[in-house]
Design an enzyme around this catalytic site. Structure first.
Site, PDB file in Angstrom:
ATOM      1  N   HIS A  19      10.276  58.472  24.988  1.00  0.00           N
ATOM      2  CA  HIS A  19      11.528  58.188  26.228  1.00  0.00           C
ATOM      3  C   HIS A  19      11.992  56.784  26.020  1.00  0.00           C
ATOM      4  CE1 HIS A  19      12.215  58.975  30.734  1.00  0.00           C
ATOM      5  NE2 HIS A  19      12.736  57.917  30.096  1.00  0.00           N
ATOM      6  N   HIS A  21      16.008  55.032  26.304  1.00  0.00           N
ATOM      7  CA  HIS A  21      17.358  55.400  26.374  1.00  0.00           C
ATOM      8  C   HIS A  21      18.193  54.201  25.570  1.00  0.00           C
ATOM      9  CE1 HIS A  21      17.120  57.699  29.956  1.00  0.00           C
ATOM     10  NE2 HIS A  21      15.863  57.082  30.178  1.00  0.00           N
ATOM     11  N   ASN A  23      20.999  52.492  25.558  1.00  0.00           N
ATOM     12  CA  ASN A  23      21.744  51.529  26.357  1.00  0.00           C
ATOM     13  C   ASN A  23      20.774  50.604  27.037  1.00  0.00           C
ATOM     14  OD1 ASN A  23      24.735  51.014  25.775  1.00  0.00           O
ATOM     15  ND2 ASN A  23      24.490  53.314  25.763  1.00  0.00           N
ATOM     16  N   HIS A  71      27.434  49.536  30.208  1.00  0.00           N
ATOM     17  CA  HIS A  71      28.418  50.417  29.606  1.00  0.00           C
ATOM     18  C   HIS A  71      29.758  49.891  29.490  1.00  0.00           C
ATOM     19  CE1 HIS A  71      25.447  53.691  31.207  1.00  0.00           C
ATOM     20  NE2 HIS A  71      25.113  53.488  29.627  1.00  0.00           N
ATOM     21  N   LYS A 106      29.472  59.758  25.529  1.00  0.00           N
ATOM     22  CA  LYS A 106      30.536  59.277  26.824  1.00  0.00           C
ATOM     23  C   LYS A 106      31.859  59.220  26.174  1.00  0.00           C
ATOM     24  CE  LYS A 106      27.230  55.655  28.225  1.00  0.00           C
ATOM     25  NZ  LYS A 106      26.076  56.294  27.175  1.00  0.00           N
ATOM     26  N   HIS A 230      14.125  64.120  33.764  1.00  0.00           N
ATOM     27  CA  HIS A 230      13.237  63.011  34.659  1.00  0.00           C
ATOM     28  C   HIS A 230      13.250  63.595  35.967  1.00  0.00           C
ATOM     29  CE1 HIS A 230      14.815  60.171  31.685  1.00  0.00           C
ATOM     30  NE2 HIS A 230      14.784  59.334  32.538  1.00  0.00           N
ATOM     31  N   GLU A 233      11.452  61.012  40.084  1.00  0.00           N
ATOM     32  CA  GLU A 233      11.572  59.206  40.332  1.00  0.00           C
ATOM     33  C   GLU A 233      11.692  59.143  41.573  1.00  0.00           C
ATOM     34  OE1 GLU A 233      14.479  58.452  37.278  1.00  0.00           O
ATOM     35  OE2 GLU A 233      13.612  56.643  36.946  1.00  0.00           O
ATOM     36  N   ASP A 308      11.018  53.581  28.113  1.00  0.00           N
ATOM     37  CA  ASP A 308      12.047  53.960  29.024  1.00  0.00           C
ATOM     38  C   ASP A 308      13.310  53.077  28.631  1.00  0.00           C
ATOM     39  OD1 ASP A 308      13.520  55.208  30.901  1.00  0.00           O
ATOM     40  OD2 ASP A 308      12.599  53.993  32.657  1.00  0.00           O
ATOM     41  N   ASP A 309      13.311  51.758  28.726  1.00  0.00           N
ATOM     42  CA  ASP A 309      14.538  50.670  28.396  1.00  0.00           C
ATOM     43  C   ASP A 309      13.648  49.355  28.139  1.00  0.00           C
ATOM     44  OD1 ASP A 309      16.575  52.596  29.591  1.00  0.00           O
ATOM     45  OD2 ASP A 309      15.407  52.388  31.271  1.00  0.00           O
TER      46      ASP A 309
HETATM   47  C1  6MZ Z   1      17.177  57.324  35.195  1.00  0.00           C
HETATM   48  C2  6MZ Z   1      17.851  56.385  33.352  1.00  0.00           C
HETATM   49  C3  6MZ Z   1      16.711  55.380  33.384  1.00  0.00           C
HETATM   50  O1  6MZ Z   1      22.125  57.224  27.983  1.00  0.00           O
HETATM   51  O2  6MZ Z   1      23.926  55.087  28.125  1.00  0.00           O
HETATM   52  N1  6MZ Z   1      18.415  55.938  32.198  1.00  0.00           N
HETATM   53  N2  6MZ Z   1      17.835  57.489  34.188  1.00  0.00           N
HETATM   54  N3  6MZ Z   1      15.797  56.755  35.372  1.00  0.00           N
HETATM   55  C4  6MZ Z   1      15.808  55.750  34.421  1.00  0.00           C
HETATM   56  N4  6MZ Z   1      14.654  54.948  34.717  1.00  0.00           N
HETATM   57  C5  6MZ Z   1      14.896  53.593  35.047  1.00  0.00           C
HETATM   58  N5  6MZ Z   1      16.879  54.574  32.544  1.00  0.00           N
HETATM   59  C6  6MZ Z   1      17.829  54.852  31.859  1.00  0.00           C
HETATM   60  O3  6MZ Z   1      21.417  54.803  28.316  1.00  0.00           O
HETATM   61  C7  6MZ Z   1      21.408  54.441  29.629  1.00  0.00           C
HETATM   62  C8  6MZ Z   1      21.464  55.407  30.641  1.00  0.00           C
HETATM   63  O4  6MZ Z   1      20.141  56.353  30.587  1.00  0.00           O
HETATM   64  C9  6MZ Z   1      19.825  56.656  31.837  1.00  0.00           C
HETATM   65  C10 6MZ Z   1      20.870  56.255  33.002  1.00  0.00           C
HETATM   66  O5  6MZ Z   1      21.760  57.418  33.021  1.00  0.00           O
HETATM   67  C11 6MZ Z   1      21.814  55.060  32.188  1.00  0.00           C
HETATM   68  O6  6MZ Z   1      23.005  55.147  32.239  1.00  0.00           O
HETATM   69  P1  6MZ Z   1      22.497  55.629  27.769  1.00  0.00           P
HETATM   70  O7  6MZ Z   1      22.369  55.160  26.303  1.00  0.00           O
END
Ligand code: 6MZ
Length: 368
Positions: A19, A21, A23, A71, A106, A230, A233, A308-309
């Site tokens: 998990h 993402h 960005n 973004h 995108k 998801h 949340e 996550d991020d």
């Molecule tokens: C829900 C999340 C997230 O897709 O542009 N994203 N969505 N909950 C979270 N927890 C905090 N963290 C990230 O990566 C960024 C996108 O991932 C999703 C959101 O849609 C965010 O804009 P990408 O690569």
């Protein structure tokens, strides 16, 4: 010193990330550099972006405002390629041996970007990785498959060139329409030979309706794509129930479940992607010792630790393992087995699973 040695052990342990993402996983240094460039061109006010990037505590609401800002900075083909390359190299550097990287395709007409060209820029980034060999499951990108025993051994020692398996998940953003979600699923189907393994539903959980995405998700499943959602949340019992009824391959977060939802989740044995730091930073869980990790772990429910991020929450996968180990009193052996077990929940085929099991088996004999 002791702490440093300890961290080295966690970094050297093979890990699986399911998990992440794209960005949300950008290096701070890259984001600041890109923002400074745009600031100089007058497209953004650099100090505003700098403040948002370096701020540590963010509510869930603020996180989505930050993503909008990110973004603006990153939605450009060359930049998408660069951040993909860096993100994969960063995960590989901490011994992530299998990565499922998710991103939202995108479209931006003003720069000639379509969802397809965005994803092509992502794949370009995977091809540009040069610190590690990337296996996307396609013959031209996979140099060495199946793995020989010496290659497996090399995956676990710090000296040789390593290999990382990468699979892509295409995210549907909760702001999208049914038609736009369907377009993403169709794109995923066309890009299967490039490592696309499934679909994710993400984005601001207070936006959008489950019914909007259901047709695209159903179609994706009919066509054999794996699905992760998801889920929970924010409190939304009706949506959580509908999502669990859908029986996705995995869910992410599961923070705001009630008793009935826990019962259902456990009886369906749907694996949960656990993102500890993200849940604490966004306050979807009030305190780490109250995190549902404990209950799910004790119930032997399938779980996998994820980031996550890493950029937005200033964490690493090794850091998430250290955090779980120290908070919940689980020793190295238990944490190693937790990582090993994640092999069973990946969205790749049995050949990859078998190779990953061998990697963990081999590492188990080296790490003590
Ligand atoms: C829900 C999340 C997230 O897709 O542009 N994203 N969505 N909950 C979270 N927890 C905090 N963290 C990230 O990566 C960024 C996108 O991932 C999703 C959101 O849609 C965010 O804009 P990408 O690569």
């Amino acid at each position: 010193m002791e702490k440093q040695i300890d961290m080295d052990w966690w970094v050297s342990m093979p890990k699986i990330e399911l998990h992440a993402h794209l960005n949300g996983s950008i290096r701070d240094s890259t984001l600041l550099e890109l923002s400074r460039d745009l600031g100089e061109k007058g497209s953004i006010v650099f100090s505003d972006v700098e403040h948002a990037i370096l701020k540590n505590d963010r509510s869930l609401h603020e996180v989505f405002k930050l993503f909008d800002l990110i973004h603006v900075v990153t939605t450009d083909h060359k930049i998408v390629t660069r951040i993909t390359k860096e993100v994969v190299e960063d995960f590989a550097a901490e011994n992530v041996v299998y990565l499922e990287l998710r991103t939202t395709p995108k479209r931006n007409d003003s720069i000639g970007m379509s969802k397809r060209s965005y994803m092509e820029a992502v794949v370009e980034g995977l091809r540009a990785v040069n610190t590690v060999e990337v296996d996307l499951g396609s013959p031209n990108l996979s140099m060495e498959s199946p793995l020989t025993s010496s290659a497996i051994s090399n995956l676990c020692d710090g000296t040789a060139r390593k290999k990382i398996y990468v699979r892509l998940l295409l995210s549907l953003d909760r702001r999208e329409t049914t038609a736009s979600a369907m377009e993403t699923v169709k794109l995923a189907l066309k890009m299967r030979h490039l490592g696309v393994a499934g679909i994710d539903l993400s984005g601001n959980p207070i936006v959008g309706e489950w019914a909007t995405f259901l047709p695209a998700l159903q179609f994706a499943r009919e066509q054999g794509l794996s699905i992760t959602l998801h889920c929970g949340e924010v409190p939304n019992p009706e949506e959580i129930k509908a999502m669990l009824d859908f029986l996705p391959g995995r869910i992410g977060h599961a923070c705001c479940f009630g008793e009935e939802e826990w019962r259902k989740l456990k009886s369906c044995k749907i694996p949960v992607e656990i993102c500890l730091t993200s849940n604490i930073r966004t306050e979807t869980i009030s305190s780490i010792d109250l995190h549902h990790f404990v209950d799910l772990y004790n119930a032997q429910h399938p779980i996998v630790l994820c980031t996550d991020d890493v950029g937005v929450f200033s964490t690493t996968l090794s850091g998430e393992y250290v955090l779980a180990s120290s908070t919940f009193g689980l020793g190295r052996s238990k944490m190693f087995h937790l990582a090993w077990n994640a092999v069973e929940f990946i969205f790749a085929d049995d050949v990859v699973k078998k190779e990953l099991r061998q990697i963990f088996y081999s590492a188990a004999r080296k790490l003590d």
